[in-house]
Design an enzyme around this catalytic site. Structure first.
Site, short mmCIF file in Angstrom:
data_model
loop_
_atom_site.label_atom_id
_atom_site.label_comp_id
_atom_site.label_asym_id
_atom_site.label_seq_id
_atom_site.Cartn_x
_atom_site.Cartn_y
_atom_site.Cartn_z
CG ASP A 135 -2.16 0.76 1.13
OD1 ASP A 135 -2.29 1.52 0.17
OD2 ASP A 135 -3.02 0.63 2.03
CG ASP A 186 -9.21 2.78 -0.24
OD1 ASP A 186 -8.84 1.62 -0.44
OD2 ASP A 186 -8.55 3.62 0.39
C1 DGJ Z 1 -5.74 2.07 2.13
C2 DGJ Z 1 -6.14 0.86 1.36
O1 DGJ Z 1 -6.64 1.21 0.12
C3 DGJ Z 1 -7.15 0.07 2.19
O2 DGJ Z 1 -7.60 -1.02 1.45
C4 DGJ Z 1 -6.47 -0.37 3.44
O3 DGJ Z 1 -5.45 -1.27 3.16
C5 DGJ Z 1 -5.95 0.85 4.19
N1 DGJ Z 1 -5.11 1.66 3.36
C6 DGJ Z 1 -5.17 0.43 5.40
O4 DGJ Z 1 -4.59 1.49 6.03
#
Ligand code: DGJ
Length: 735
Positions: A488, A558
């Site tokens: 990430d 997200d």
């Molecule tokens: C952002 C990601 O897109 C989410 O899926 C998740 O992993 C969060 N970060 C965790 O902090």
């Protein structure tokens, strides 16, 4: 062939415009052609449908010369600004945006004049040093054309590769400083391509966090237009992709040129329509806040650009990208492997989990038939919310209620593989790593750095940071039986400064960061070829071919709402294969936008990407779990087609309200039809399918048999939507 400037001058005095050499790169159905003039200027005479290795020199000669544009080299009417120069440099008579702009250290001049000196065909498709690039499958013709600025003794190498079976070309540029003085590159595009017309529409993928990659299509007008990023990542709001299409081009008809940059950092992808209705496309590293000092004997290589031409509409363009990326870009180990159905705990628990909750989730995940359990953010250091812990990549055994090993083996005993989340590029102020290395982050001395999501960006260009990340992540992957990693990255750059770089090299940092990121990814992924990597940047904040060269799949957004995801998944499908686009079924009301959609609709949308779940299965009813179990089992039956089948966007009456996607392979055709809002007093419609095999028939799930031509001409009867957010999946088997 003249090779020295003086010889060019002699030639120039003698003649007006004569072509001395032509090169044609041919694929099965397309071609890219070049011509060199007596003056040594290199032009791109053609890109489009295959014509063959014919004389195209007239393309340069037939141009009507406009008033007030400058003649070149004193030759009357040799107005190169109006001609399709392959790689224009700043400072000759082409006064549009150049492809290359250099400042020479010896005298401060910024004028270059690159002329052809030689070319050769390479035996192999070259890889790019330090940068991700495509590899050859099938016949690839690689042409290297060398241009020289004879005054400064600087060479430009254009490497153009034609992938025959894919109707796709790649290009990268290398600049070599053979002079005795340093020079500064201010601009060096990966491609510059000029079309002698302006009747195009430009398609780009735009949006923001939560609504990534929405398709934007608009007619070109005089001036600049395009997308770019200066965020340190390709970004949520733009993608290094651009297509130029005829105004009449549809999903299934008409011409489309697609361009995509294999790069994850600051980029520019856009067009300039000039004063005389010519269009120049350029893709490359964003020249804004970029420069690169090149010492004598040093070289600089640009990212690779992918260019494809289709004359049967946008679907064909996309399918060319899909096939090309699957075969020639993504890591080979997983490229064609069916991907596991996963359950990710993020939206189920966020940071609030313990061993019991995780195992309860894993239990349910195993019950519904998931194959991979992914433990997201919060398992390491001290991390119960976003304010602390990033950088401390060791398991928090207190929170996990035991060792990570124990958790993994309990998850595995349930029949699931284990996957884990990292955000390696970041650091929290409240972390052991920060306490030990406060100097590892990017920040400008004497300025208070911006803290975003409670985190700072590590200066990846520091060797010690690279070593730390490679070693800590590799150690974890060696020590624990981890099958999957989610990589990430949750903030963009601010405070761009590196203590390692001298003051005249600070503008190199954003690119050096991406080179360092690629180095780290390369080391880790190569050392762990059996681990499936998925990248993520707060969703689709770095969804680009550069990341896909290391990670086989990317978390698209997200925003897990099925309806918002329609536009994101549709947009990404313009360039990226479905199997690279992760989509998960999440809870309702949706956590990001509060919408309530049925499980059927959420499943139908998510399974058109790389399928998984991201909700608290422990909170569902027995009957919901039974339904999910049946969905997963059905998905597995059709997984191969859904993940690797040819993806086609079918024409619908109202694209704002309806989406219809067809996946097909040698056995099945799966059609997903989603209508956002129900239309009062409407009638059931038919969907005309595409590219079916007309030598066979197709049977639907009720047993009814259609000929391919019936389905393509009359269409597949689809149900009349009875409520908002209506989705229906049709499976047809070849018989
Ligand atoms: C952002 C990601 O897109 C989410 O899926 C998740 O992993 C969060 N970060 C965790 O902090």
């Amino acid at each position: 062939m003249p090779t020295k400037l003086t010889e060019h001058k002699v030639a120039a005095e003698k003649m007006v415009l004569s072509v001395t050499d032509q090169f044609h790169l041919l694929t099965e159905n397309t071609q890219l052609s070049f011509a060199v003039t007596d003056q040594g200027n290199l032009f791109t005479t053609y890109f489009g449908k295959k014509l063959g290795a014919i004389d195209l020199s007239y393309v340069l000669k037939d141009v009507n010369r406009a008033s007030y544009l400058a003649d070149t080299y004193g030759i009357k009417n040799y107005k190169v600004e109006q001609l399709p120069l392959t790689y224009p440099s700043f400072g000759t008579t082409d006064l549009n945006q150049p492809a290359v702009h250099i400042e020479y250290g010896d005298d401060g001049s910024r004028i270059s004049d690159f002329r052809y000196i030689s070319h050769r065909y390479l035996v192999e498709k070259p890889a790019l040093e330090g940068l991700p690039s495509t590899h050859a499958i099938g016949k690839v013709t690689s042409l290297e054309i060398t241009l020289l600025d004879a005054v400064k003794n600087v060479k430009l190498y254009l490497t153009i590769c034609a992938f025959e079976a894919y109707d796709t070309f790649t290009q990268s540029i290398r600049l070599e400083n053979l002079s005795n003085a340093a020079l500064t590159i201010d601009r060096l595009m990966s491609t510059h391509l000029m079309f002698l017309k302006d009747k195009f529409e430009m398609i780009s993928l735009t949006g923001a966090w939560g609504r990534e990659a929405y398709v934007q299509r608009k007619a070109l007008t005089q001036g600049f237009q395009g997308v770019s990023s200066a965020r340190g990542a390709s970004g949520h709001g733009q993608n290094p992709f651009v297509a130029l299409v005829d105004p009449n081009t549809t999903q299934n008809t008409g011409e489309a040129y697609g361009f995509n940059l294999i790069y994850s950092g600051n980029f520019v992808a856009g067009c300039e329509v000039d004063m005389h209705q010519n269009t120049r496309v350029q893709l490359g590293i964003n020249p804004f806040d970029f420069s690169w000092t090149l010492e004598p004997t040093e070289s600089f290589t640009t990212p690779e650009v992918v260019m494809t031409f289709a004359d049967k509409g946008l679907n064909q363009m996309s399918q060319q990208f899909h096939q090309f990326y699957t075969d020639c870009l993504v890591p080979e180990n997983f490229a064609k492997k069916e991907r596991p159905v996963l359950l990710n705990n993020w939206e189920a628990t966020y940071f609030d989990f313990d061993r019991e909750k995780l195992l309860a989730l894993a239990d349910k995940a195993a019950y519904v038939g998931a194959e991979l359990f992914v433990l997201d953010d919060g398992w390491y250091g001290r991390r119960d919310d976003i304010t602390s812990g990033l950088g401390d990549w060791y398991p928090n055994e207190e929170k996990l209620g035991g060792t990570l090993d124990e958790l993994i083996s309990e998850v595995q005993q349930k029949g699931l593989q284990f996957g884990i989340w990292f955000e390696p590029e970041m650091i929290c102020e409240d972390s052991e790593l920060f306490r030990q290395h406060p100097d590892w982050m990017m920040k400008v001395p004497e300025r208070t750095p911006q803290i975003i999501r409670s985190q700072y960006v590590l200066d990846l260009t520091l060797t010690e940071v690279q070593e730390y990340l490679i070693s800590i992540i590799s150690t974890l992957l060696e020590k624990y039986d981890i099958s999957y990693v989610k990589w990430d990255m949750n903030r963009n750059f601010s405070d761009i400064y590196s203590t390692k770089l001298s003051k005249n090299r600070q503008k190199e940092l954003a690119h050096r960061y991406i080179l360092a990121l690629y180095h780290i990814l390369d080391e880790i992924t190569k050392a762990h070829p059996d681990v499936l990597f998925e990248s993520c940047a707060g969703g689709g904040g770095r969804f680009d071919p550069g990341m896909l060269a290391y990670t086989n799949q990317i978390w698209a957004s997200d925003n897990t709402d099925a309806i918002a995801r329609l536009a994101t998944q549709e947009g990404l499908s313009y360039a990226y294969p479905s199997v690279t686009v992760s989509g998960h079924v999440s809870a309702v009301p949706n956590h990001q936008i509060g919408r309530i959609t049925s499980l059927g609709t959420r499943t139908a949308v998510a399974q058109n990407g790389n399928f998984g779940y991201e909700l608290n299965l422990s909170a569902l009813t027995e009957s919901e779990l039974t339904k999910i179990k049946a969905d997963v089992s059905r998905y597995k039956t059709y997984r191969k087609t859904l993940q690797f089948g040819q993806h086609t966007r079918l024409e619908v009456d109202n694209p704002q309200n309806e989406h219809a996607w067809q996946k097909s392979d040698d056995k099945l055709v799966i059609v997903t039809m989603i209508q956002t809002l129900v239309k009062p007093n409407s009638v059931a419609k038919r969907l005309r399918l595409l590219d079916l095999d007309d030598k066979v028939n197709y049977q639907d799930e009720s047993g009814k048999i259609y000929t391919a031509n019936e389905l393509m001409s009359i269409g597949l009867p689809v149900e009349k939507p009875t409520h908002d957010y209506f989705a229906k999946v049709y499976v047809l088997t070849k018989v």
